[in-house]
Every structure is written in structure tokens, then in C-alpha cells.
Design a protein around this motif. Sequence first.
Motif, PDB file in Angstrom:
ATOM      1  N   ASP A 274       0.829  -1.209   0.000  1.00  0.00           N
ATOM      2  CA  ASP A 274       0.000   0.000   0.000  1.00  0.00           C
ATOM      3  C   ASP A 274       0.863   1.260   0.000  1.00  0.00           C
ATOM      4  O   ASP A 274       0.479   2.285  -0.583  1.00  0.00           O
TER       5      ASP A 274
ATOM      6  N   GLU B  15       0.534   4.122  -2.694  1.00  0.00           N
ATOM      7  CA  GLU B  15       0.378   5.524  -2.316  1.00  0.00           C
ATOM      8  C   GLU B  15       1.442   6.393  -2.987  1.00  0.00           C
ATOM      9  O   GLU B  15       1.151   7.510  -3.455  1.00  0.00           O
TER      10      GLU B  15
ATOM     11  N   THR C 234       0.497   9.600  -5.268  1.00  0.00           N
ATOM     12  CA  THR C 234       0.679  10.977  -4.806  1.00  0.00           C
ATOM     13  C   THR C 234       2.131  11.442  -4.790  1.00  0.00           C
ATOM     14  O   THR C 234       2.388  12.642  -4.689  1.00  0.00           O
TER      15      THR C 234
ATOM     16  N   ARG D 144       2.988  15.470  -2.473  1.00  0.00           N
ATOM     17  CA  ARG D 144       1.625  15.273  -2.978  1.00  0.00           C
ATOM     18  C   ARG D 144       1.031  16.531  -3.611  1.00  0.00           C
ATOM     19  O   ARG D 144       0.046  16.444  -4.351  1.00  0.00           O
TER      20      ARG D 144
ATOM     21  N   ARG E  79       1.612  12.653  -9.342  1.00  0.00           N
ATOM     22  CA  ARG E  79       0.315  11.999  -9.125  1.00  0.00           C
ATOM     23  C   ARG E  79      -0.023  11.238 -10.409  1.00  0.00           C
ATOM     24  O   ARG E  79      -0.719  11.734 -11.286  1.00  0.00           O
TER      25      ARG E  79
END
Length: 792
Positions: free
Chosen positions: A420, A424, A428, A434, A440
Motif C-alpha cells: 500500500d 500511495e 501521490t 503530494r 500523481r
Amino acid sequence: MTDLPAPFSDWFASRGWAPHPHQLELLADRAQATLLIAPTGAGKTLAGFLPSLVDLTHTRGGLHTLYVSPLKALATDIGRNLRGPVAEMGLDLRIEDRTGDTKQSQRRRQRADPPDILLTTPESLALMLSWPDAPRIFAGLRRVVVDEVHALAGGKRGDQLALGLARLAHLAPGHRVCALSATVEDPAVIARWLSPDTRVLLADPGPAPDISILHSAGDPPWAGAGGRYAARAVMDLVEAHKTSIIFINTRAQAELFFQALWAENTQNLPIGLHHGSLSRAARQNVETAMAVGSLRAVCATASLDLGLDWGDVDLVMQIGAPKGVKRLVQRIGRANHRHDVASKAIMVPANRFEVLECEAALDAVRENDLDGEDLPDGGLDVLCQHILLTACAGPFDADALYNEARHTGAYATLSREDFDACLEFCATGGYALRAYDQWRRIVERNGLWQLRDPRTAQRLRMNIGTIVDTETLGVRMGKRGGFKLGEVEEAFAATLSVGDTFLIGGQVVQYEGLREMTLQVSPSPGKEPRIAVFSGTKLATSAGLSARVIGLLADPSSWDRLPTPVADWLRMQQQVSRLPGPGRLLVETFRRGERWYLVVYAFAGKNAGQTLGLLLSKRMEEAGLAPLGFVATDYALMLWGLEEVTDPASLLTPEGLRGGLEAWLSQNAVMKRTFRNVAVVAGLIERNVMGKRKTGRQATFSSDILYDTLAKYDPDHLLMKITRTEAQRGLVDFGRIEEMLIRGQGQIDHVRADRVTPLSAPLLLEAGRIPIKGQAEEMLIDEATLMSELID
């Protein structure tokens, strides 16, 4: 021959051959994944393809077999060798290459109409899997053959391949995988890396290799790694054999030894040079000349370690200690590509310590004890790239992709938390980044992850791969239109002034200027060259081989087989000091002139030795011992300073060294260099932008800014965690230092000698000294100032 259908049985019979048992066994094999371990010359490549060829006589339609090689040259060579028997058997099959060298028109045709057998590399496979029509292309896949699997497993290219194989299992359920190798130290480990249910098939190992150590060249020098003292003896061996491959551990040493060998080539025999910094054309010319038998010898680095089948090679020489038993066995296998003939090899130690290493390697080969280390878990930076490329192919379910990755041995222990975190990052860029749209890349829509902007797919595909190039500049003879000789590192090029000379491609050239990021040079025969700083693998002696060297040192009864000067050297060490031994750590201190010396016989490899030197010098500085510098080899570390080290054990505590490592890494260029590599693989930094390749300085500048930003605002960023792990395991090799401390178990033998000891003497002659600027330098300046005032 009843086990083989016609025309295969007829083809074997027409040559008076019979298939090897492992070839027939693999033909009947129904395992989902098989690891075949067979010696060079035992027909393992044909064994891997035989089930495909037999199946293709009655099953056609689309891509049937995918062959994956670690080298483009090997894929080309295998294709050439495979097309011959296929044509002779009258099989109407399309066998094609798909690598970075394949023409664009052929790539387009292969995508629309795949061949029966496609030969490729891990990078090209990753690219093909990123296409939206990958499900159509691979739907009929029946077999995957992975060649030289030992060269891939455990590295980032292997991680990339493992994830690719997992994707293929999803796109073409039921296909079989066959991995091939001649040198696997632990078959069970490689089998688990391939898949949880891999079957291991061991072929008859054939005759033991005929391997020896060259002692007729005279006494090896005390230090140095080039082996040039033996050039005349090596040339005599070349003259006495049909074709020789002369392996040398680094590119710079290969250049120097080639020049020394050429000076001894009084018969003007055709001899070639092959390493990764030469131009592609130069390498291909040598490979072609070797294939047709027009060269008597070639000096080569690891660029020729794998697979190219040159049947006329009847001698392999290893200049310098092999640094690993598995590497030595692999290189030996390049000689006599026949299963019933022993491969002949000769090792040429470059210095006295390497005599011991060569003897230890010889023992290991005789005992079939291939050194090896546990395979690391799959890299998370590679997983990030895989996630992005999967999104290029189309929307995906995160749960499904996670389970798919865990099916491979490399990622079998992958936690959902780490997966994960990678997801992520791809979505991002991470907490500190981010706010920037450029990082992104993917977004979740309706439960599926997909590219946020489909137009980014082209840029992601342009940056596929896990090999991060060292910053290099091309070297071209003459001005416009001159032929390319190869490339040198950017840092070396920055030191050149017009008129400087250096060695590349076996010839001395003079630097004339820089044009369009290319060094322009002219021939400069007869001048003394500087040495180009080539990138490439920096080999360190393996842990297993180091342990054998220590065992040899501790067993005086075995010294009778050593050359007399080397045996006398060890006996003198016994009298003056002590010898390293298993389960103990030898440390010597002595005074020479105005300097105090500390020598640690670490036997941890040069990378670890240099790291230990930096950490110990820092601890010495903190203790007021005024270190001035250090030098490291694969076997030992020597530090010198203004004060005596009376308690080395206090400097060599695991806790103190690890704490010093973390503090040092946090502010060292090693971390920035490692971060750049990680960021490139993970997709944070682009190497290629719309057909233009960034220069090394541009990429380094970008990565330095990103590293400083993350170190300040997001030190727990995924890529920072990966960087810390990689820096310790790779560039600084701290694990070998810990292994050294565990080996000593606190049993440190401190010898306070009254003179330079025999084992420490080579270190005084070793190149590559690293100065320490600190307290000692200030003390010397103060002392010089005081003396000047007294004189005045």
C-alpha cells in the motif's frame, strides 16, 4: 530414440548423437515450473526449447514460447544457434529477437503478429506487459524459458522479471516455466525464488574441470591487482592454445592488461578486448570474430561471463583472484563447450594475498562448494515501477495485484503495508510531494486503479528498467563522422585538459575537446596514458571464499603447496606477529616513523573495508587519536595517525559502529547517490523525456534537490527507507562488517608489533589511500607553525 518423435530423432541420429537424459526428462516434465541445472556444453538450452519445438509441430497460433535472457547478445546468440537445427529439421517456425536493438518496424510487426518463439530480456518483457493489448499477445503462451537464472535472481533485474512472470501467470494461466543454469550454489533457494512449487532437475555434472594456478610467471608482487607481471607467461599460453578467453575483474585492469599482453605479442596474433565501456560496434566485432574463430584470444570482463557459445575456446584464464567461486565456475564453463570434455582454466594471482585466494577457490571448486548468499526480498522501488507499468496496460484491482506479486519468491513475504505504501507513492508521490501534479500518476476510480492521465503512459514506458547508468560521456575518434570508441565516466572527463592522454579500447588517445557531450580524441601511440575511470561491477571477495582463505592461513600444514616466497612470508608472520584464524579477529598496531598504524584483518571485501575505515577513523577522531588516513583491500584495513591505539576492541563494538554508520550515512554523498538510483527505478526521476536523455549532471541535480527536500520534510518517505536499506546492503556493505564482528565473537587478538609485520607490508604499497582531514591535520599545521617560529 523412441522417446523423441520424428523429425527430432532423425536429426539426432544424423549427427550420431543421442539426447541427454535430462533433455528427455524435461520433455516429459509436466511441472508448472522447473529449474534445470546442467553444466555448460550439456545441451541445457536445447533441453529448455525441446518441449516447445515438439509441441509446435502440431500446435500453432500466436506466441507459444518466450525466452528471457540477461543479455541482449546472449538472446541473439541463442536465436542464431536455435534457427540452425530448426531449419535442418524442416520446421516452419518464426524465431525472432525482441530487445533494445530490434528495429522499430520489426517491433510493430511482432506486436501485431507475434512469432512462435520470441527471445527477449527482462526490460523488453516489462515493456510488452505494459501494452493495453498484452492480454491478446500473451493469451496463447505455453512456455517461458529463463536462461542463466543465477545471474538474475537476487538483483533488481531479477525482481523485475519475477513480477513479469507473475503477470504472465495471470494473462496466460497454465503455461510452464523452465529456468536454466550451470552454476547454482543452492538450488532450493533459486527454485523458491522462481515459484513456490518449482521442481529441481539436476543433470549429470560431467567431468571435473581441469583448473590450476599459474606459478611459472615468477613471484607475484606484494600488492596491486593488474597481474601485468605475468603478461609474458600468459602470452605463452595463448600461443600454445587454439583460442583463449582471458577474464579480468575490472574494465580499467582489462585495458592495462591488454596493453601489456600486446607488448608481448611478438607473433602479432589477433587478440581482442571486450568490456562494457567499449562501443557496441567494437563489442560486436569481437563477438563475431570469436564466433568465426578468427581471434586467438580476447581480454574480457564480466561482459563475457554468460552463455555465448564459442566451441573453439580451449582455455580460460582468470587474471587476478576470482572473488567468488560461483563466478569462477561460470567463467571456466566458457572453455570446451562439450559435455564429455573437461573445461581447462588457469588462475593468475595478481599479488601474494591473491595466491591464497586462488588456492582457496581451487579447493572450493574441487569440493563443488559454490559460495552464495541468501537472496534479498524483492525491491520496493521495482514494485513501484511495476505498479505504474501495470496501470499503463489498463485498470487493475489492488488486491489482485498484491496477491499476484506474492506468488513470486522474491515478493513472497511482501506485507500489505509495504504494498500500500508503494501504491500511495505511485498515486501521490508521498506526503512531501503530494502537492505536485507531476508525481500523481495513478488514481482509483470505481474500485480500480488507473492512470490519472493516459498521456503519461508514453513517458513511463520510456523509463522502463532497473539498470541505472553511471554518468558517462561518449569517446569518438576525430571530429564529426569519426567512429565511437566507447565511453568514460563524467567525473573522469571533467579532469581532462586538451592534450591529456588516456587508454581506451586498448589504445592510447589524446583528448582534443568536447563537442555535443562527446569527447573528441586523436591517436597518440607511444605516449604514457592516464587510465580512464570506467564504470562497472566492483567485485569483492565473497564471504565463503574469505572464510576459506582464513582457514588456509590457520593451517600451516597446507602451506607446502604454496610458492616458496608466499609460504616463507606466512612463516615470517608467525614469528613476528600472529595469523588470522577462524572465530577470531586479528588486529595489529605498530609504529613506523612518526606515525602509528592500526591494521584490522577483516576479510570482509573492499567495499566493507572502506566503510569500516571511515567508521573507525571517525571513532578515532572522537577519541582524540588523530587519524590521518586509511587504505582497504579485500583482506585487511590499515589506518594511520599521530596517536597509538591501545584499545582497538573499544573501537570495534557493533553498537558503536552501527551508530556511527547511521550518523555518517545521514550526511554522506553515498546516500544521495543511492537515492538517485532508487528514485530512477521507482519512477520519481525520469532518465528519458520525449526522446531526449538527461545528462548525468541534470539527473544528479534533480535527485539532490529531492533528497534534501525529503530528508528535511519527510524522512520516513518510502524512497528514503529504501535508500537507507540499499546503502547499507550495497554500496557500504555493512552486513559484511557485522559478519566480521560476529565471526570474531569479541575474541580480538591484539598484537603490538615492534615493526611493520609481513602481512601488513602489502598495505603500505596499496593504491587508493583515503586521507582524513581533521584533528591530525590541525596538529601537524600547528607543529609546522611552531617549528617555523623556532627557526625564525
